[in-house]
Design an enzyme around this catalytic site. Structure first.
Site, mmCIF file in Angstrom:
data_model
loop_
_atom_site.group_PDB
_atom_site.id
_atom_site.type_symbol
_atom_site.label_atom_id
_atom_site.label_comp_id
_atom_site.label_asym_id
_atom_site.label_seq_id
_atom_site.Cartn_x
_atom_site.Cartn_y
_atom_site.Cartn_z
ATOM 1 N N TYR A 1 -3.363 -1.421 16.549
ATOM 2 C CA TYR A 1 -3.466 -1.285 18.003
ATOM 3 C C TYR A 1 -3.154 -2.573 18.752
ATOM 4 C CZ TYR A 1 -5.060 0.169 22.618
ATOM 5 O OH TYR A 1 -5.110 0.452 23.953
ATOM 6 N N TYR B 1 -1.550 -4.770 3.333
ATOM 7 C CA TYR B 1 -1.248 -3.341 3.497
ATOM 8 C C TYR B 1 -0.446 -3.171 4.773
ATOM 9 C CZ TYR B 1 -2.327 1.709 4.103
ATOM 10 O OH TYR B 1 -2.265 3.066 4.287
ATOM 11 N N THR C 1 -7.397 4.101 4.281
ATOM 12 C CA THR C 1 -7.038 5.100 5.287
ATOM 13 C C THR C 1 -7.443 6.500 4.834
ATOM 14 O OG1 THR C 1 -5.139 3.752 5.927
ATOM 15 C CG2 THR C 1 -5.133 6.046 6.635
ATOM 16 N N THR C 2 -7.118 6.843 3.588
ATOM 17 C CA THR C 2 -7.454 8.163 3.050
ATOM 18 C C THR C 2 -8.960 8.357 2.946
ATOM 19 O OG1 THR C 2 -5.401 8.072 1.791
ATOM 20 C CG2 THR C 2 -6.980 9.761 1.143
ATOM 21 N N ILE D 1 -0.341 3.134 -4.653
ATOM 22 C CA ILE D 1 -1.672 3.521 -4.181
ATOM 23 C C ILE D 1 -1.498 4.906 -3.578
ATOM 24 C CG2 ILE D 1 -3.562 3.002 -2.597
ATOM 25 C CD1 ILE D 1 -2.976 0.040 -3.045
ATOM 26 N N ARG E 1 1.017 3.942 11.309
ATOM 27 C CA ARG E 1 -0.370 4.095 11.738
ATOM 28 C C ARG E 1 -0.865 2.919 12.586
ATOM 29 N NH1 ARG E 1 -4.179 7.874 9.745
ATOM 30 N NH2 ARG E 1 -3.334 9.285 8.184
ATOM 31 N N LYS F 1 0.788 -3.605 -0.449
ATOM 32 C CA LYS F 1 1.007 -2.166 -0.449
ATOM 33 C C LYS F 1 1.974 -1.895 0.693
ATOM 34 C CE LYS F 1 -1.224 2.292 0.485
ATOM 35 N NZ LYS F 1 -2.475 2.992 0.884
#
Length: 294
Positions: free
Chosen positions: A107, A133, A44-45, A203, A138, A161
């Site tokens: 989504y 994850y 994501t980052t 993380i 999000r 995570k």
């Protein structure tokens, strides 16, 4: 390699929005020198949402090349289509990647059975270690502990995570999985508490600019020295919080540029340049953390 301080690496771009090899090399060297345990590339980052699949693969492979086996690389391989996640995962077979970080399908809002079948299908198509994850804020879906327990029985799903920020999740998951199943925080602000409750690492977004400090904090925590760990973490807490005033990675890219780790803090739409009010709060946080410019 999957314990301690693992950085969720930013993807540096030049002023035109193209991948910046020079800055990426500098970032990797920074983490090698400061003994970050591993790098997550294009999570994501790392702006996976705005990179094409070709760019995604390119950044992971470039990170592998520039790391030159000095630090383990974990590839972000999640997608909201199961076939796409499988395709991306298979692309890194025998590449030198140490494992994959696979986010829940965003989504679509699948059921728990849909989540189980999604990750099971990925697992069946690869030998690479898989880290689940879970980041409902999000993705719009939540991977529940009971489903994590089912998935933990699959041969190469080795951990999760957990980025809900809900510390009660740790005990719920621990009660349902084997002792060797990894629990890794995905929330810097609660990471130390997460580790004190039995997690093995984080993380981290903060580690992008505070690699030495995050490594020290995690090292102390893994040794059970939580007094020293909290001393380090106290200096970082304002930073942990300030990095999410605006959507990640807007603040962390601005700070990485400010301290000299990258040349540009370029973002791709729909991400927009940082607000002046956020810069002021970030500057206060970095002063409190006593981080130095390069």
């Amino acid at each position: 390699m999957f314990k301690g301080s693992i950085v969720a690496l930013i993807t540096p771009m030049d002023e035109k929005g193209q991948i910046c090899r020079t800055s990426l090399k500098k970032l990797i060297n920074y983490h090698v020198v400061n003994k970050t345990q591993a790098i997550v590339s294009v999570g994501t980052t790392g702006e996976s949402a705005t990179l094409s699949q070709e760019e995604h693969i390119h950044v992971v492979m470039l990170t592998l090349e520039l790391s030159d086996e000095r630090i383990p690389i974990i590839a972000g391989t999640g997608a909201n289509a199961t076939t796409e996640a499988i395709s991306l995962t298979k692309r890194f077979e025998k590449s030198g990647i140490s494992g994959c970080l696979t986010v829940t399908p965003y989504y679509n809002r699948p059921t728990q059975e849909g989540l189980y079948q999604h990750f099971k299908a990925i697992s069946e198509h690869t030998e690479l270690p898989q880290i689940l994850y879970n980041v409902p804020s999000r993705t719009g879906c939540d991977l529940l502990p009971e489903t994590v327990a089912r998935l933990s029985q699959l041969k190469n799903i080795i951990g999760i995570k957990e980025a809900t920020g809900d510390l009660s999740r740790i005990n719920k998951i621990k009660e349902l999985v084997q002792n060797d199943f990894l629990l890794i925080s995905g929330d810097d602000a609660t990471a130390l508490d997460f580790m004190q409750l039995g997690g093995q690492g984080v993380i981290s977004v903060t580690a992008n600019i505070a690699a030495k400090e995050m490594r020290k904090m995690c090292s102390y925590a893994l040794k059970g020295d939580f007094i020293s760990a909290r001393s380090v973490n106290k200096r970082l807490m304002l930073l942990h919080e300030a990095l999410f005033i605006e959507p990640n990675p807007i603040p962390i890219k601005w700070l990485a540029k400010k301290i000299g780790l990258i040349k540009h803090d370029t973002l791709r739409l729909p991400m927009t340049p940082i607000l002046d009010s956020t810069c002021f709060k970030l500057e206060k946080a970095i002063q409190y953390a006593n981080l130095k410019t390069l």
